[in-house]
Design a protein around this motif. Structure first.
Motif, PDB file in Angstrom:
ATOM      1  N   ILE A 191       6.815 -40.466  22.560  1.00  0.00           N
ATOM      2  CA  ILE A 191       7.598 -39.646  21.476  1.00  0.00           C
ATOM      3  C   ILE A 191       6.488 -38.912  20.563  1.00  0.00           C
ATOM      4  O   ILE A 191       7.102 -38.101  20.730  1.00  0.00           O
ATOM      5  CB  ILE A 191       8.333 -40.841  20.673  1.00  0.00           C
ATOM      6  CG1 ILE A 191       9.184 -40.982  21.583  1.00  0.00           C
ATOM      7  CG2 ILE A 191       9.375 -39.398  19.945  1.00  0.00           C
ATOM      8  CD1 ILE A 191      10.569 -40.036  22.184  1.00  0.00           C
ATOM      9  N   GLY A 192       5.971 -39.173  19.490  1.00  0.00           N
ATOM     10  CA  GLY A 192       5.296 -38.180  18.726  1.00  0.00           C
ATOM     11  C   GLY A 192       4.356 -37.163  19.448  1.00  0.00           C
ATOM     12  O   GLY A 192       4.806 -36.416  18.682  1.00  0.00           O
ATOM     13  N   LEU A 193       3.867 -37.420  20.895  1.00  0.00           N
ATOM     14  CA  LEU A 193       2.833 -35.897  21.525  1.00  0.00           C
ATOM     15  C   LEU A 193       3.809 -34.894  21.396  1.00  0.00           C
ATOM     16  O   LEU A 193       3.768 -33.814  20.699  1.00  0.00           O
ATOM     17  CB  LEU A 193       2.002 -36.645  21.802  1.00  0.00           C
ATOM     18  CG  LEU A 193       1.111 -36.910  21.302  1.00  0.00           C
ATOM     19  CD1 LEU A 193       0.232 -38.027  22.552  1.00  0.00           C
ATOM     20  CD2 LEU A 193      -0.123 -36.473  20.327  1.00  0.00           C
TER      21      LEU A 193
ATOM     22  N   ILE B 108       5.831 -33.243  18.408  1.00  0.00           N
ATOM     23  CA  ILE B 108       4.739 -32.195  17.202  1.00  0.00           C
ATOM     24  C   ILE B 108       5.193 -31.241  17.770  1.00  0.00           C
ATOM     25  O   ILE B 108       5.755 -30.050  17.181  1.00  0.00           O
ATOM     26  CB  ILE B 108       3.370 -32.869  17.501  1.00  0.00           C
ATOM     27  CG1 ILE B 108       3.469 -33.670  16.529  1.00  0.00           C
ATOM     28  CG2 ILE B 108       2.127 -31.549  16.664  1.00  0.00           C
ATOM     29  CD1 ILE B 108       1.836 -34.800  16.251  1.00  0.00           C
ATOM     30  N   ALA B 109       4.991 -30.894  18.895  1.00  0.00           N
ATOM     31  CA  ALA B 109       5.082 -29.949  19.969  1.00  0.00           C
ATOM     32  C   ALA B 109       6.689 -29.209  19.291  1.00  0.00           C
ATOM     33  O   ALA B 109       6.634 -28.361  19.380  1.00  0.00           O
ATOM     34  CB  ALA B 109       5.029 -29.858  21.612  1.00  0.00           C
ATOM     35  N   LEU B 110       7.793 -30.104  19.724  1.00  0.00           N
ATOM     36  CA  LEU B 110       9.121 -29.507  19.457  1.00  0.00           C
ATOM     37  C   LEU B 110       9.267 -29.021  18.341  1.00  0.00           C
ATOM     38  O   LEU B 110      10.140 -28.206  18.070  1.00  0.00           O
ATOM     39  CB  LEU B 110      10.114 -30.415  19.697  1.00  0.00           C
ATOM     40  CG  LEU B 110      11.751 -30.327  19.724  1.00  0.00           C
ATOM     41  CD1 LEU B 110      11.749 -29.105  20.143  1.00  0.00           C
ATOM     42  CD2 LEU B 110      12.404 -31.044  19.554  1.00  0.00           C
TER      43      LEU B 110
ATOM     44  N   VAL C  98       7.399 -25.623  17.482  1.00  0.00           N
ATOM     45  CA  VAL C  98       7.937 -24.606  18.514  1.00  0.00           C
ATOM     46  C   VAL C  98       9.743 -24.186  17.718  1.00  0.00           C
ATOM     47  O   VAL C  98      10.005 -23.372  17.254  1.00  0.00           O
ATOM     48  CB  VAL C  98       8.951 -25.049  20.158  1.00  0.00           C
ATOM     49  CG1 VAL C  98      10.277 -24.013  19.717  1.00  0.00           C
ATOM     50  CG2 VAL C  98       7.473 -24.629  20.102  1.00  0.00           C
ATOM     51  N   ALA C  99      10.421 -25.187  16.735  1.00  0.00           N
ATOM     52  CA  ALA C  99      11.522 -25.233  16.327  1.00  0.00           C
ATOM     53  C   ALA C  99      10.859 -23.978  14.467  1.00  0.00           C
ATOM     54  O   ALA C  99      11.445 -22.972  14.578  1.00  0.00           O
ATOM     55  CB  ALA C  99      12.121 -26.593  15.213  1.00  0.00           C
ATOM     56  N   ALA C 100       9.817 -24.643  14.172  1.00  0.00           N
ATOM     57  CA  ALA C 100       9.732 -23.195  12.730  1.00  0.00           C
ATOM     58  C   ALA C 100       9.000 -22.894  13.022  1.00  0.00           C
ATOM     59  O   ALA C 100       9.739 -21.372  12.452  1.00  0.00           O
ATOM     60  CB  ALA C 100       8.381 -24.383  12.511  1.00  0.00           C
TER      61      ALA C 100
ATOM     62  N   ALA D 291      15.215 -30.776  14.784  1.00  0.00           N
ATOM     63  CA  ALA D 291      15.206 -32.354  14.072  1.00  0.00           C
ATOM     64  C   ALA D 291      15.884 -33.213  14.672  1.00  0.00           C
ATOM     65  O   ALA D 291      16.295 -33.671  15.032  1.00  0.00           O
ATOM     66  CB  ALA D 291      15.016 -32.455  12.740  1.00  0.00           C
ATOM     67  N   PHE D 292      16.752 -32.063  14.505  1.00  0.00           N
ATOM     68  CA  PHE D 292      18.425 -32.524  16.080  1.00  0.00           C
ATOM     69  C   PHE D 292      18.363 -32.752  17.305  1.00  0.00           C
ATOM     70  O   PHE D 292      18.128 -34.382  17.823  1.00  0.00           O
ATOM     71  CB  PHE D 292      19.795 -32.088  16.143  1.00  0.00           C
ATOM     72  CG  PHE D 292      20.720 -32.282  16.571  1.00  0.00           C
ATOM     73  CD1 PHE D 292      21.901 -32.878  16.427  1.00  0.00           C
ATOM     74  CD2 PHE D 292      21.169 -31.906  17.040  1.00  0.00           C
ATOM     75  CE1 PHE D 292      22.586 -33.821  17.136  1.00  0.00           C
ATOM     76  CE2 PHE D 292      22.545 -31.705  18.561  1.00  0.00           C
ATOM     77  CZ  PHE D 292      22.916 -33.295  18.207  1.00  0.00           C
ATOM     78  N   VAL D 293      18.119 -31.988  17.474  1.00  0.00           N
ATOM     79  CA  VAL D 293      17.283 -31.792  18.927  1.00  0.00           C
ATOM     80  C   VAL D 293      16.649 -32.773  19.837  1.00  0.00           C
ATOM     81  O   VAL D 293      16.397 -33.618  20.505  1.00  0.00           O
ATOM     82  CB  VAL D 293      16.994 -30.522  20.171  1.00  0.00           C
ATOM     83  CG1 VAL D 293      16.273 -30.544  21.472  1.00  0.00           C
ATOM     84  CG2 VAL D 293      17.812 -29.819  20.217  1.00  0.00           C
TER      85      VAL D 293
END
Length: 243
Positions: free
Chosen positions: A106-108, A111-113, A116-118, A193-195
């Motif tokens: 989940i963690g790796l 971080i990528a998500l 991308v969101a940022a 964060a929701f996704v």
């Protein structure tokens, strides 16, 4: 039983979800874009260190009361709530191994998500820890990580999924309800964060349905939050500019 589920959620993460929905509406209607706003976790509660520590510990303790309530309600039926939820320590090695594997899985990607969101501006800038640099800061952050994990995994996965299945919900609807609830109370951080948390919820829900054990999920969630909270507190701040 429906009333019981609503009441348990109402004093725990269902309440958090409502506040988070209001928070994201407030962020979206603010003058500054969402990507220029900040979401702070584990903030200081007082300028006086001993009082700040007291508030932090009280917050952690009382956040676990809904967990005790949920376990108590399940335990009244057969006296085996811990076994029903997979909170016993029959398989410590396996629980730790599965928890570590889930945290890495989940963690790796997480971080990528978040990155991308940022970049897309659909998340607020996240500050995982904002405690004073005192001796108790790291222990409190570790306790906060464990509290988050216990509260979320026992209520949103173990308790909720057990009760919804007993109410006759289909498996797909149970998984969706658990995952969407997890995502919704993280909306105060933004849509990324929701996704991300919905995806995490899907994985954790499927794991619970297959194994009937919450403890590996608690281990995984604790590890994820410890890395986020303590890492942010101890490592150079410029390492986290992408958040």
């Amino acid at each position: 039983m429906r009333a019981e589920v609503l009441l348990v959620l109402g004093v725990s993460l269902g309440q958090s979800a409502v506040y988070a929905i209001v928070a994201i509406i407030a962020r979206m209607t603010a003058e500054r874009p969402l990507g220029e706003q900040t979401a702070t976790m584990n903030a200081s509660q007082s300028a006086r260190p001993w009082l700040d520590l007291t508030y932090q510990l009280l917050k952690i303790i009382f956040a676990l009361v809904p967990v005790l309530l949920a376990v108590h309600l399940l335990n009244r039926e057969n006296g085996k709530a811990r076994r029903t939820l997979g909170l016993d320590v029959r398989r410590p090695g396996g629980d730790l191994a599965w928890g570590t594997a889930l945290a890495a899985a989940i963690g790796l990607p997480g971080i990528a998500l978040f990155w991308v969101a940022a970049q897309l501006g659909i998340n607020a800038s996240l500050v995982p820890a904002k405690l004073p640099e005192l001796w108790w800061a790291v222990p409190v952050l570790i306790l906060a990580a464990a509290q988050n994990a216990i509260l979320e995994e026992v209520i949103v996965v173990g308790y909720l999924m057990t009760r919804l299945r007993e109410l006759g919900w289909r498996v797909g609807a149970v998984i969706a309800a658990s995952a969407v609830l997890r995502g919704s109370y993280h909306l105060y951080q933004g849509f990324g964060a929701f996704v991300g948390n919905v995806v995490m919820g899907l994985v954790f829900s499927l794991f619970f349905l297959r194994t009937r054990r919450v403890l590996p999920l608690v281990v995984a969630h604790t590890l994820l939050d410890v890395v986020a909270f303590v890492g942010y507190a101890l490592l150079p701040r410029e390492w986290f500019d992408w958040l």
